[in-house]
Design a protein around this motif. Structure first.
Motif, mmCIF file in Angstrom:
data_model
loop_
_atom_site.group_PDB
_atom_site.id
_atom_site.type_symbol
_atom_site.label_atom_id
_atom_site.label_comp_id
_atom_site.label_asym_id
_atom_site.label_seq_id
_atom_site.Cartn_x
_atom_site.Cartn_y
_atom_site.Cartn_z
ATOM 1 N N VAL A 159 34.380 39.144 49.558
ATOM 2 C CA VAL A 159 35.145 40.332 49.944
ATOM 3 C C VAL A 159 34.211 41.516 50.181
ATOM 4 O O VAL A 159 34.389 42.278 51.137
ATOM 5 N N SER A 160 33.209 41.692 49.327
ATOM 6 C CA SER A 160 32.292 42.827 49.478
ATOM 7 C C SER A 160 31.516 42.723 50.784
ATOM 8 O O SER A 160 31.356 43.722 51.502
ATOM 9 N N LEU A 161 31.038 41.527 51.128
ATOM 10 C CA LEU A 161 30.319 41.354 52.391
ATOM 11 C C LEU A 161 31.246 41.580 53.583
ATOM 12 O O LEU A 161 30.881 42.273 54.537
ATOM 13 N N GLY A 162 32.445 41.005 53.518
ATOM 14 C CA GLY A 162 33.393 41.181 54.608
ATOM 15 C C GLY A 162 33.813 42.627 54.789
ATOM 16 O O GLY A 162 33.994 43.100 55.914
ATOM 17 N N LEU A 163 33.964 43.354 53.686
ATOM 18 C CA LEU A 163 34.332 44.766 53.748
ATOM 19 C C LEU A 163 33.249 45.586 54.436
ATOM 20 O O LEU A 163 33.537 46.459 55.266
ATOM 21 N N TYR A 164 31.999 45.291 54.117
ATOM 22 C CA TYR A 164 30.896 46.023 54.761
ATOM 23 C C TYR A 164 30.869 45.763 56.261
ATOM 24 O O TYR A 164 30.759 46.694 57.062
ATOM 25 N N ASP A 221 23.123 33.376 37.545
ATOM 26 C CA ASP A 221 24.168 33.283 38.572
ATOM 27 C C ASP A 221 25.121 34.468 38.494
ATOM 28 O O ASP A 221 25.534 35.021 39.519
ATOM 29 N N ILE A 222 25.466 34.864 37.272
ATOM 30 C CA ILE A 222 26.362 36.007 37.101
ATOM 31 C C ILE A 222 25.716 37.278 37.634
ATOM 32 O O ILE A 222 26.350 38.078 38.346
ATOM 33 N N VAL A 223 24.421 37.470 37.317
ATOM 34 C CA VAL A 223 23.693 38.651 37.810
ATOM 35 C C VAL A 223 23.636 38.636 39.334
ATOM 36 O O VAL A 223 23.813 39.674 39.987
ATOM 37 N N PHE A 224 23.399 37.459 39.921
ATOM 38 C CA PHE A 224 23.345 37.363 41.385
ATOM 39 C C PHE A 224 24.639 37.864 42.013
ATOM 40 O O PHE A 224 24.621 38.655 42.961
ATOM 41 N N PHE A 225 25.773 37.398 41.494
ATOM 42 C CA PHE A 225 27.056 37.790 42.085
ATOM 43 C C PHE A 225 27.302 39.286 41.936
ATOM 44 O O PHE A 225 27.801 39.937 42.859
ATOM 45 N N PHE A 226 26.949 39.844 40.785
ATOM 46 C CA PHE A 226 27.141 41.280 40.600
ATOM 47 C C PHE A 226 26.245 42.077 41.537
ATOM 48 O O PHE A 226 26.691 43.058 42.146
ATOM 49 N N VAL A 227 24.981 41.667 41.670
ATOM 50 C CA VAL A 227 24.052 42.384 42.544
ATOM 51 C C VAL A 227 24.463 42.220 44.007
ATOM 52 O O VAL A 227 24.468 43.194 44.775
ATOM 53 N N PHE A 228 24.825 41.006 44.408
ATOM 54 C CA PHE A 228 25.255 40.730 45.784
ATOM 55 C C PHE A 228 26.452 41.600 46.149
ATOM 56 O O PHE A 228 26.461 42.260 47.200
ATOM 57 N N SER A 229 27.458 41.618 45.285
ATOM 58 C CA SER A 229 28.661 42.415 45.558
ATOM 59 C C SER A 229 28.341 43.900 45.573
ATOM 60 O O SER A 229 28.817 44.643 46.444
ATOM 61 N N ALA A 230 27.542 44.354 44.614
ATOM 62 C CA ALA A 230 27.216 45.776 44.522
ATOM 63 C C ALA A 230 26.464 46.262 45.752
ATOM 64 O O ALA A 230 26.722 47.367 46.260
ATOM 65 N N ILE A 231 25.539 45.446 46.256
ATOM 66 C CA ILE A 231 24.753 45.855 47.425
ATOM 67 C C ILE A 231 25.658 46.103 48.628
ATOM 68 O O ILE A 231 25.561 47.140 49.301
ATOM 69 N N PHE A 232 26.562 45.178 48.907
ATOM 70 C CA PHE A 232 27.402 45.333 50.097
ATOM 71 C C PHE A 232 28.477 46.411 49.901
ATOM 72 O O PHE A 232 28.870 47.075 50.868
ATOM 73 N N LEU A 233 28.940 46.607 48.678
ATOM 74 C CA LEU A 233 29.873 47.710 48.433
ATOM 75 C C LEU A 233 29.172 49.052 48.623
ATOM 76 O O LEU A 233 29.751 49.992 49.201
ATOM 77 N N LEU A 234 27.944 49.155 48.149
ATOM 78 C CA LEU A 234 27.188 50.400 48.332
ATOM 79 C C LEU A 234 26.893 50.656 49.807
ATOM 80 O O LEU A 234 26.953 51.801 50.269
ATOM 81 N N LEU A 235 26.585 49.590 50.557
ATOM 82 C CA LEU A 235 26.359 49.748 51.996
ATOM 83 C C LEU A 235 27.635 50.209 52.706
ATOM 84 O O LEU A 235 27.578 51.043 53.622
ATOM 85 N N ALA A 236 28.775 49.669 52.294
ATOM 86 C CA ALA A 236 30.049 50.097 52.883
ATOM 87 C C ALA A 236 30.335 51.562 52.556
ATOM 88 O O ALA A 236 30.813 52.315 53.413
ATOM 89 N N MET A 237 30.049 51.971 51.314
ATOM 90 C CA MET A 237 30.240 53.377 50.936
ATOM 91 C C MET A 237 29.359 54.298 51.771
ATOM 92 O O MET A 237 29.801 55.352 52.235
ATOM 93 N N ARG A 238 28.124 53.883 51.955
ATOM 94 C CA ARG A 238 27.208 54.705 52.759
ATOM 95 C C ARG A 238 27.694 54.810 54.199
ATOM 96 O O ARG A 238 27.627 55.880 54.812
#
Length: 247
Positions: A159-164, A221-238
């Motif tokens: 969802v985070s990638l698609g949103l961006y 794996d948990i850290v990967f998903f949190f970082v992956f989602s956070a990166i694309f959410l931050l890009l969408a915010m920007r």
């Protein structure tokens, strides 16, 4: 404010006839796969009793069912994320959000949360199907919970990638194709990496889901998903913040 936007997104999804069509088709696929896996397990059960440490019903049915759902989500999520921002831009309604006192944080997290809740509603039937077997057999609750957690994190990353990507265009179809292309591309990179130790495996969300699918909880794996989602959410915010500033 995040809750209000999330509820707005959820309501807009639930009033669309196409949403219920997708829900019906998805449940049919889940039920068909579940019943076929159950039938195959029952057919081979007499032979499995002669095997030491034979796999249980949860491993034989639940793991493939959740893995199939993860692949379906890769195709399904872009169909929903395309409308989050791109469709609003096409319909000339996104500028109302930009002109409101809502921050870009509220807008992005609200849309992200609303769609994530909806997708979790679609996926909630998976554990319900599996627990219909509980009266007749012993289920591995840890494996089921591990898969549920993994599917939640995987869905959030999609969802985070698609949103961006939806924030980059005014054309919903382009947003859907772009998100699907990136997700499939990451999956193919994982499949194409020849060495088991190749770092290319680690760029694919589906690769990190496999440990959850096998009942293993790895903090990496948990850290990967949190970082992956956070990166694309931050890009969408920007991206949205730039739209507000420069139009």
């Amino acid at each position: 404010m995040i809750r209000l936007i999330a509820m707005r997104e959820l309501r807009s999804l639930l009033v669309m006839p196409s949403t219920w069509f997708v829900f019906a088709v998805l449940q049919f696929i889940f039920a068909w796969f579940f019943l076929n896996a159950l039938e195959a397990f029952l057919d081979f059960q007499p032979q499995m009793t002669q095997i030491a440490n034979a796999p249980g019903v949860t491993l034989v049915i639940a793991a493939p069912l959740f893995n199939m759902a993860a692949l379906l989500l890769m195709m399904l999520v872009p169909m929903f994320t395309m409308r989050l921002i791109a469709e609003e831009r096409r319909n000339q309604t996104f500028h109302l959000l930009l002109s409101s006192p809502l921050s870009y944080l509220n807008i992005v997290l609200g849309k992200f949360t609303g769609l994530l809740i909806f997708l979790l509603m679609l996926m909630s039937t998976l554990p319900l199907m599996l627990y219909t077997l509980a009266p007749g057999t012993q289920l591995d609750h840890g494996l089921i919970m591990s898969n549920c957690l993994g599917l939640l994190l995987l869905t959030a990353s999609y969802v985070s990638l698609g949103l961006y990507i939806s924030s980059l265009t005014t054309q919903p179809v382009i947003a859907a194709i772009g998100a699907m292309a990136v997700l499939v591309g990451l999956w193919l990179i994982d499949l194409g990496a020849s060495s088991p130790d190749s770092p290319w495996h680690h760029v694919s969300p589906l690769h990190h889901f496999q440990n959850f699918n096998n009942g293993l909880l790895d903090s990496g794996d948990i850290v990967f998903f949190f970082v992956f989602s956070a990166i694309f959410l931050l890009l969408a915010m920007r991206r949205i913040d730039n739209n507000r500033r420069y139009g």
